[in-house]
Design a protein around this motif. Sequence first.
Motif, PDB file in Angstrom:
ATOM      1  N   LYS A  49     -22.278  23.326  23.349  1.00 42.43           N
ATOM      2  CA  LYS A  49     -23.699  23.612  23.516  1.00 42.43           C
ATOM      3  C   LYS A  49     -24.284  22.748  24.635  1.00 42.43           C
ATOM      4  O   LYS A  49     -25.070  23.226  25.454  1.00 42.43           O
ATOM      5  N   THR A  50     -23.878  21.487  24.674  1.00 37.76           N
ATOM      6  CA  THR A  50     -24.382  20.578  25.700  1.00 37.76           C
ATOM      7  C   THR A  50     -24.013  21.085  27.091  1.00 37.76           C
ATOM      8  O   THR A  50     -24.852  21.100  27.994  1.00 37.76           O
ATOM      9  N   PHE A  51     -22.760  21.520  27.261  1.00 43.57           N
ATOM     10  CA  PHE A  51     -22.345  22.020  28.572  1.00 43.57           C
ATOM     11  C   PHE A  51     -23.149  23.257  28.961  1.00 43.57           C
ATOM     12  O   PHE A  51     -23.555  23.400  30.121  1.00 43.57           O
ATOM     13  N   ALA A  52     -23.396  24.149  28.011  1.00 37.17           N
ATOM     14  CA  ALA A  52     -24.170  25.360  28.308  1.00 37.17           C
ATOM     15  C   ALA A  52     -25.590  25.002  28.750  1.00 37.17           C
ATOM     16  O   ALA A  52     -26.123  25.607  29.690  1.00 37.17           O
ATOM     17  N   ILE A  53     -26.179  24.022  28.088  1.00 41.26           N
ATOM     18  CA  ILE A  53     -27.528  23.597  28.479  1.00 41.26           C
ATOM     19  C   ILE A  53     -27.500  22.971  29.869  1.00 41.26           C
ATOM     20  O   ILE A  53     -28.355  23.260  30.713  1.00 41.26           O
ATOM     21  N   TYR A  54     -26.498  22.126  30.117  1.00 43.34           N
ATOM     22  CA  TYR A  54     -26.384  21.524  31.450  1.00 43.34           C
ATOM     23  C   TYR A  54     -26.182  22.591  32.525  1.00 43.34           C
ATOM     24  O   TYR A  54     -26.746  22.499  33.616  1.00 43.34           O
ATOM     25  N   THR A  57     -34.643  18.307  28.258  1.00 36.90           N
ATOM     26  CA  THR A  57     -35.116  17.698  27.006  1.00 36.90           C
ATOM     27  C   THR A  57     -34.367  18.226  25.786  1.00 36.90           C
ATOM     28  O   THR A  57     -34.487  17.656  24.698  1.00 36.90           O
ATOM     29  N   LEU A  58     -33.602  19.291  25.941  1.00 31.36           N
ATOM     30  CA  LEU A  58     -32.860  19.860  24.820  1.00 31.36           C
ATOM     31  C   LEU A  58     -31.543  19.138  24.546  1.00 31.36           C
ATOM     32  O   LEU A  58     -30.907  19.379  23.520  1.00 31.36           O
ATOM     33  N   ILE A  59     -31.139  18.263  25.446  1.00 31.57           N
ATOM     34  CA  ILE A  59     -29.887  17.523  25.281  1.00 31.57           C
ATOM     35  C   ILE A  59     -30.111  16.379  24.297  1.00 31.57           C
ATOM     36  O   ILE A  59     -31.054  15.603  24.438  1.00 31.57           O
ATOM     37  N   GLU A  60     -29.232  16.303  23.303  1.00 31.33           N
ATOM     38  CA  GLU A  60     -29.309  15.219  22.323  1.00 31.33           C
ATOM     39  C   GLU A  60     -28.764  13.935  22.943  1.00 31.33           C
ATOM     40  O   GLU A  60     -27.629  13.900  23.415  1.00 31.33           O
ATOM     41  N   ARG A  64     -29.331   8.463  30.269  1.00 34.20           N
ATOM     42  CA  ARG A  64     -27.954   8.901  30.020  1.00 34.20           C
ATOM     43  C   ARG A  64     -27.832  10.413  30.219  1.00 34.20           C
ATOM     44  O   ARG A  64     -26.842  10.903  30.763  1.00 34.20           O
ATOM     45  N   VAL A  65     -28.830  11.151  29.785  1.00 32.70           N
ATOM     46  CA  VAL A  65     -28.840  12.604  29.992  1.00 32.70           C
ATOM     47  C   VAL A  65     -28.826  12.908  31.485  1.00 32.70           C
ATOM     48  O   VAL A  65     -28.053  13.747  31.957  1.00 32.70           O
ATOM     49  N   TYR A  66     -29.669  12.218  32.241  1.00 36.86           N
ATOM     50  CA  TYR A  66     -29.760  12.463  33.684  1.00 36.86           C
ATOM     51  C   TYR A  66     -28.454  12.092  34.384  1.00 36.86           C
ATOM     52  O   TYR A  66     -28.006  12.790  35.294  1.00 36.86           O
ATOM     53  N   ALA A  67     -27.856  10.983  33.973  1.00 34.96           N
ATOM     54  CA  ALA A  67     -26.609  10.537  34.597  1.00 34.96           C
ATOM     55  C   ALA A  67     -25.484  11.542  34.354  1.00 34.96           C
ATOM     56  O   ALA A  67     -24.750  11.899  35.282  1.00 34.96           O
ATOM     57  N   THR A  84     -18.998  12.666  34.130  1.00 32.14           N
ATOM     58  CA  THR A  84     -19.876  13.340  33.170  1.00 32.14           C
ATOM     59  C   THR A  84     -19.264  13.332  31.775  1.00 32.14           C
ATOM     60  O   THR A  84     -19.934  13.003  30.790  1.00 32.14           O
ATOM     61  N   VAL A  85     -17.989  13.682  31.694  1.00 37.78           N
ATOM     62  CA  VAL A  85     -17.304  13.707  30.395  1.00 37.78           C
ATOM     63  C   VAL A  85     -17.270  12.303  29.788  1.00 37.78           C
ATOM     64  O   VAL A  85     -17.494  12.132  28.583  1.00 37.78           O
TER      65      VAL A  85
END
Length: 106
Positions: A2-7, A49-52, A58-61, A98-99
């Motif tokens: 899900k995180t990858f799809a949002i990114y 903002t949807l990323i947990e 950390r989300v931006y990085a 990223t990973v």
Amino acid sequence: MKTFAIYAATALAEIAGCFAFWAWLKLDKSVWWLVPGMAALALFAWLLTLIESEGAGRVYAAYGGVYIAASLLWLWVAEGKQPDHWDISGAMVCLVGTVMIIAGPR
């Protein structure tokens, strides 16, 4: 996943929004290109903002690596210019980062 799809959606929104400005300023497109461009940039900000995560930084990085890879895909698909092996190698290094940021133990 899900995180990858949002990114991925975030990258598409940001690149499309920025490209609207590029098209207006560099390709002599109509100023009206900015309307969907600004909407895409607002979508980009909301999607992040949807990323947990415990922190925005950390989300931006982590997003940075996805953005780099997506930008090269845009270069190829939307602009018709194939990335070279340096582009692809650099993007792979960034995606490894990223990973590490996303999956690292905390």
